[in-house]
Motif scaffolding. Structure first.
Motif, PDB file in Angstrom:
ATOM      1  N   GLN A  32       0.830  -1.207   0.000  1.00  0.00           N
ATOM      2  CA  GLN A  32       0.000   0.000   0.000  1.00  0.00           C
ATOM      3  C   GLN A  32       0.865   1.258   0.000  1.00  0.00           C
ATOM      4  O   GLN A  32       0.507   2.271  -0.603  1.00  0.00           O
ATOM      5  N   GLY A  33       2.019   1.177   0.670  1.00  0.00           N
ATOM      6  CA  GLY A  33       2.929   2.316   0.663  1.00  0.00           C
ATOM      7  C   GLY A  33       3.502   2.572  -0.715  1.00  0.00           C
ATOM      8  O   GLY A  33       3.656   3.721  -1.129  1.00  0.00           O
ATOM      9  N   LEU A  34       3.809   1.515  -1.434  1.00  0.00           N
ATOM     10  CA  LEU A  34       4.318   1.664  -2.801  1.00  0.00           C
ATOM     11  C   LEU A  34       3.262   2.281  -3.711  1.00  0.00           C
ATOM     12  O   LEU A  34       3.582   3.046  -4.622  1.00  0.00           O
ATOM     13  N   ARG A  35       2.024   1.965  -3.456  1.00  0.00           N
ATOM     14  CA  ARG A  35       0.930   2.510  -4.254  1.00  0.00           C
ATOM     15  C   ARG A  35       0.466   3.872  -3.736  1.00  0.00           C
ATOM     16  O   ARG A  35      -0.361   4.523  -4.378  1.00  0.00           O
ATOM     17  N   ARG A  36       0.973   4.267  -2.550  1.00  0.00           N
ATOM     18  CA  ARG A  36       0.573   5.527  -1.903  1.00  0.00           C
ATOM     19  C   ARG A  36      -0.942   5.588  -1.750  1.00  0.00           C
ATOM     20  O   ARG A  36      -1.588   6.589  -2.050  1.00  0.00           O
ATOM     21  N   GLU A  37      -1.488   4.524  -1.234  1.00  0.00           N
ATOM     22  CA  GLU A  37      -2.942   4.371  -1.153  1.00  0.00           C
ATOM     23  C   GLU A  37      -3.369   4.138   0.295  1.00  0.00           C
ATOM     24  O   GLU A  37      -3.058   3.102   0.883  1.00  0.00           O
ATOM     25  N   HIS A  38      -4.047   5.110   0.885  1.00  0.00           N
ATOM     26  CA  HIS A  38      -4.576   5.013   2.250  1.00  0.00           C
ATOM     27  C   HIS A  38      -3.480   4.696   3.271  1.00  0.00           C
ATOM     28  O   HIS A  38      -3.730   3.987   4.256  1.00  0.00           O
ATOM     29  N   VAL A  39      -2.290   5.196   3.041  1.00  0.00           N
ATOM     30  CA  VAL A  39      -1.153   4.842   3.900  1.00  0.00           C
ATOM     31  C   VAL A  39      -1.367   5.337   5.330  1.00  0.00           C
ATOM     32  O   VAL A  39      -1.160   4.589   6.298  1.00  0.00           O
TER      33      VAL A  39
END
Length: 209
Positions: A32-39
């Protein structure tokens, strides 16, 4: 003050040793961090969940869980099913022709992301063995006035780790501009989840036997 620092440091170090390992929850936070999604919400959820479990363990819930092996077996069955499902999903995503496009644009809602985070957190028997039982035992050995300080140190380690994992993942972003890198990550996630699922299933069968 001289007594507070060792208690805080013991909590921080013990918690850090237990959570800094390749596992289902860590891999999910990394992805999720790599996707910068709801981090932010995911990091907050993970740290808060660990804090609650640490408090429960130090308060004595760990001893109760240790006395109920059937509960551990039931959690292992649930965890095996959840991790097995997610492992298959990761491997299917890895094999899909549009794997990179999905990774970049096929986001999930906040509710689904937090539901998955909750599954990786609470359906993992290791979190009860490590966070509740082990940390609870070490924390309970502290003098009663220092137990809140121990809990604060252990919780701080959790927040620091998940923040570094989730927000620091962007430093790896240049590597993941290549579709092959996402495929390797999904392959690692899928294999890890299936291995953990098999391990939990074996534990559940052993515990029920």
């Amino acid at each position: 003050m001289d007594h507070l620092i060792p208690a805080f440091s013991t909590g921080f170090a013990t918690s850090a040793v237990l959570i800094i390992a390749i596992g289902a929850q860590n891999l999910f936070v990394l992805r999720q961090g790599l996707r910068r999604e709801h981090v932010g919400p995911i990091v907050l959820f993970c740290g808060s969940a660990d804090s609650v479990l640490i408090i429960a363990g130090v308060s004595g819930v760990g001893a109760l869980a240790a006395a109920l092996p059937q509960l551990t077996a039931l959690l292992a069955l649930g965890g095996a099913a959840f991790l097995g499902w997610y492992g298959v999903v990761a491997l299917r995503r890895m094999a899909a022709p549009g794997a990179m496009a999905v990774a970049e644009t096929g986001g999930v809602t906040l509710a689904r992301a937090l539901a998955a985070t909750a599954g990786f957190t609470f359906l993992n028997p290791h979190v009860y063995l490590d966070t509740v039982l082990l940390l609870g035992t070490v924390g309970a050995a502290q003098p009663p006035p220092l137990r809140p300080v121990f809990v604060a140190g252990a919780a701080a380690a959790s927040f620091v780790w998940f923040s570094a994992l989730g927000f620091g993942a962007r430093l790896l972003k240049p590597v993941f501009t290549r579709p092959a890198a996402w495929r390797v990550l999904d392959l690692l996630v899928g294999i890890t989840m299936l291995m953990l699922a098999a391990s939990m299933l074996a534990r559940a069968v052993h515990g029920a036997g």
